[in-house]
Design an enzyme around this catalytic site. Structure first.
Site, PDB file in Angstrom:
ATOM      1  N   GLU A 261       0.838  -1.201   0.000  1.00  0.00           N
ATOM      2  CA  GLU A 261       0.000   0.000   0.000  1.00  0.00           C
ATOM      3  C   GLU A 261       0.876   1.254   0.000  1.00  0.00           C
ATOM      4  OE1 GLU A 261      -2.717  -0.285   3.290  1.00  0.00           O
ATOM      5  OE2 GLU A 261      -3.806  -1.964   2.404  1.00  0.00           O
ATOM      6  N   HIS A 279      -8.050   1.618   1.919  1.00  0.00           N
ATOM      7  CA  HIS A 279      -7.942   1.244   3.339  1.00  0.00           C
ATOM      8  C   HIS A 279      -8.804   2.152   4.218  1.00  0.00           C
ATOM      9  CE1 HIS A 279      -5.006  -1.082   6.110  1.00  0.00           C
ATOM     10  NE2 HIS A 279      -6.161  -0.915   6.701  1.00  0.00           N
TER      11      HIS A 279
END
Length: 527
Positions: A261, A279
């Protein structure tokens, strides 16, 4: 007066109890550079952060007065836990405050992937009225597989029941009784993979759950299955998921988390069948306020020396207690980890028996250590000496502590018994002068083995040549045997081997051993 620094933005209502505490002085400074933080941290008894502030070993060393660090959230990746533990600083988090937000986001993603909502929105925002390309499916009467029935997975299951979905739940600690209370079917990962129309994962990311859903699992799934991951990147093999979408096995996926990420150059996010968010599981006003409230309450308890539950590292232990129990910590944790790997099925009861000299010692901390070993194998590194009992209670595991003056010839003896829904196992250990920790009993078999390294537990019939055949197979696979201990009830009956090997066995090696006619089971154990 305790002085607390808040270095990341938090809502005022979330930290109100800190502001109101008569014995706490709160300083909020959210614009500190790393150098600024180093310059001022020595003045504070506690530090409260979110994910922005990096609490490095250097910061911890400079924090001469620090007693506690609070993380308003679950993850503590921005805090050097090892350095904090070494410095005797308690690190606490707020694992429950975002439960509902994460569950609701999961269900939002479930709805989005079932009805192609983001794709349809994008087309319409471009001025294109297209009703034919986005036909979805109903949730009604569909089967949802929930892998991980902890706090968040349980809340997702409750919402799915309200949509008249059939729910199969899997969790190492999910019993038939608890599943019945929740109105779900207690199944295995295999059951979920083969039967579910939708699959959502809610496990921690551990060695055991990494790529839990991979190419082999996708091949067994129903055609047109839909996948949701709002837990942790890495639980699902992203390449295998990409391939399964491309070949039509998976109709769609909804992903809030990724192995890397942000997901730079990740081909999944470019597929039209995939719904993605950055997220956002805990990104609600309520969740951020709740985690701030939870961690503020815990910080006050730590500073005042009161009982607290959400520490993620070793808490302060009084020296006079530590002196008595510390020698047994390694033995206790490894016995717990050993029996957790030996046992199959949801754990219902853990009985710990202290014998000999240990019967006269305050063993509360040792019990937590054993539970840490037993639970961390399946739950992951979030289990610690403080929250082990809490996590066991949350999973409805009955923990029984017993003491006996009868130590069966040893000065001290620890016995741990696991009762699951299908079986019961016992392992006992002791400390021997000059030899250290030893396993001295497994079920009804007497044995003498060091609980360390890679072990191989073999349950077999006591027949001539079986030990040699096991050794030959391992030798042919270039697996070196360090030690071997054998236990048996009598000549020609059931027996066990406990081998120390230089590397873990592959599933194929285990299958080859199990294929021997004398072998009843083979269990690799990592300590």
């Amino acid at each position: 007066m305790f002085k607390v620094l808040i270095s990341d933005p938090l809502s005022k209502s979330g930290i109100q109890q800190l502001l109101d505490a008569p014995d706490v002085e709160v300083v909020q400074n959210t614009n500190l550079s790393p150098d600024d933080l180093l310059a001022v941290i020595g003045e504070y008894d506690a530090l409260l952060v979110r994910s922005q502030t990096k609490v490095t070993a250097e910061v911890l060393k400079a924090g001469k007065r620090l007693k506690a660090i609070g993380r308003a959230g679950v993850g503590v990746d921005n805090i050097d836990l090892n350095a904090a533990t070494e410095a005797g600083i308690i690190v606490i988090n707020a694992p429950e405050g975002n439960t509902l937000s994460a569950a609701e986001h999961t269900f939002a993603m479930l709805m989005a992937v079932s009805r192609n909502i983001p794709q349809a929105y994008k087309k319409l925002s471009e001025g294109i009225w297209d009703r034919k390309s986005f036909q979805g499916v109903e949730l009604n009467n569909k089967t949802l597989g929930v892998v991980g029935m902890g706090r968040i997975g349980t809340e997702v299951a409750k919402r799915a029941k309200a949509f008249n979905m059939h729910v199969i739940g899997y969790d190492p600690f999910l019993t038939e009784e608890r599943a019945k209370k929740l109105g779900v079917v207690c199944g295995s990962v295999e059951d979920i993979v083969t039967e579910a129309d939708f699959i959502t994962v809610h496990t921690p990311l551990t060695k055991e759950t990494h790529h839990l859903l991979g190419a082999a699992e996708f091949a067994k799934m129903k055609d047109g299955v839909r996948i949701i991951n709002c837990a942790r990147g890495g639980i699902i093999d992203e390449k295998a998921l990409y391939d399964a979408i491309q070949n039509g096995k998976v109709a769609g996926a909804a992903l809030d988390v990724f192995e890397e990420e942000p997901p730079v150059d990740n081909p999944l996010i470019k597929l039209p069948q995939v719904v993605t968010t950055p997220h956002l599981g805990a990104s609600t006003v309520e969740a951020q306020e709740n985690v701030a409230i939870d961690v503020s309450e815990e910080l006050i308890k730590v500073l005042r020396g009161e009982r607290f539950k959400n520490a993620v590292n070793l808490p302060f232990i009084p020296p006079h207690v530590m002196e008595r129990v510390e020698p047994y910590f390694v033995l206790g944790e490894k016995l717990g980890r050993f029996i957790a790997q030996l046992s199959v099925g949801p754990v219902q009861e853990i009985t710990i028996t202290y014998s000999g000299e240990l019967a006269d010692v305050d063993t509360a901390l040792l019990t937590r250590t054993i539970l840490k070993g037993a639970l961390s194998f399946r739950i992951g590194p979030e289990v610690n000496y403080v929250n082990a009992l809490y996590l066991a209670k949350m999973r409805e595991i009955n923990v029984v502590e017993q003491k006996s003056s009868q130590s069966r010839g040893f000065t001290n003896r620890l016995k741990v018994e696991f009762k699951t829904s299908t079986q019961s196992h016992v392992v006992a250990g002791t400390l021997l002068n000059g030899y250290g920790a030893r396993i001295v009993k497994i079920d009804d078999y007497t044995i003498d083995a060091a609980p360390e390294g890679n072990l191989l537990y073999v349950h077999h019939n006591d027949r001539p040549g079986v030990i040699g055949r096991v050794g030959t197979i391992l030798g042919n696979k270039d697996v070196n045997i360090g030690t071997m201990q054998v236990g048996r009830r009598g000549v020609g009956g059931d027996a066990i081997m406990l081998l120390t090997v230089d590397k873990q066995l592959s599933p194929e090696m285990v299958e080859e051993l199990v294929a021997l006619p004398e072998i009843m089971s083979v269990t690799p154990i990592e300590l």
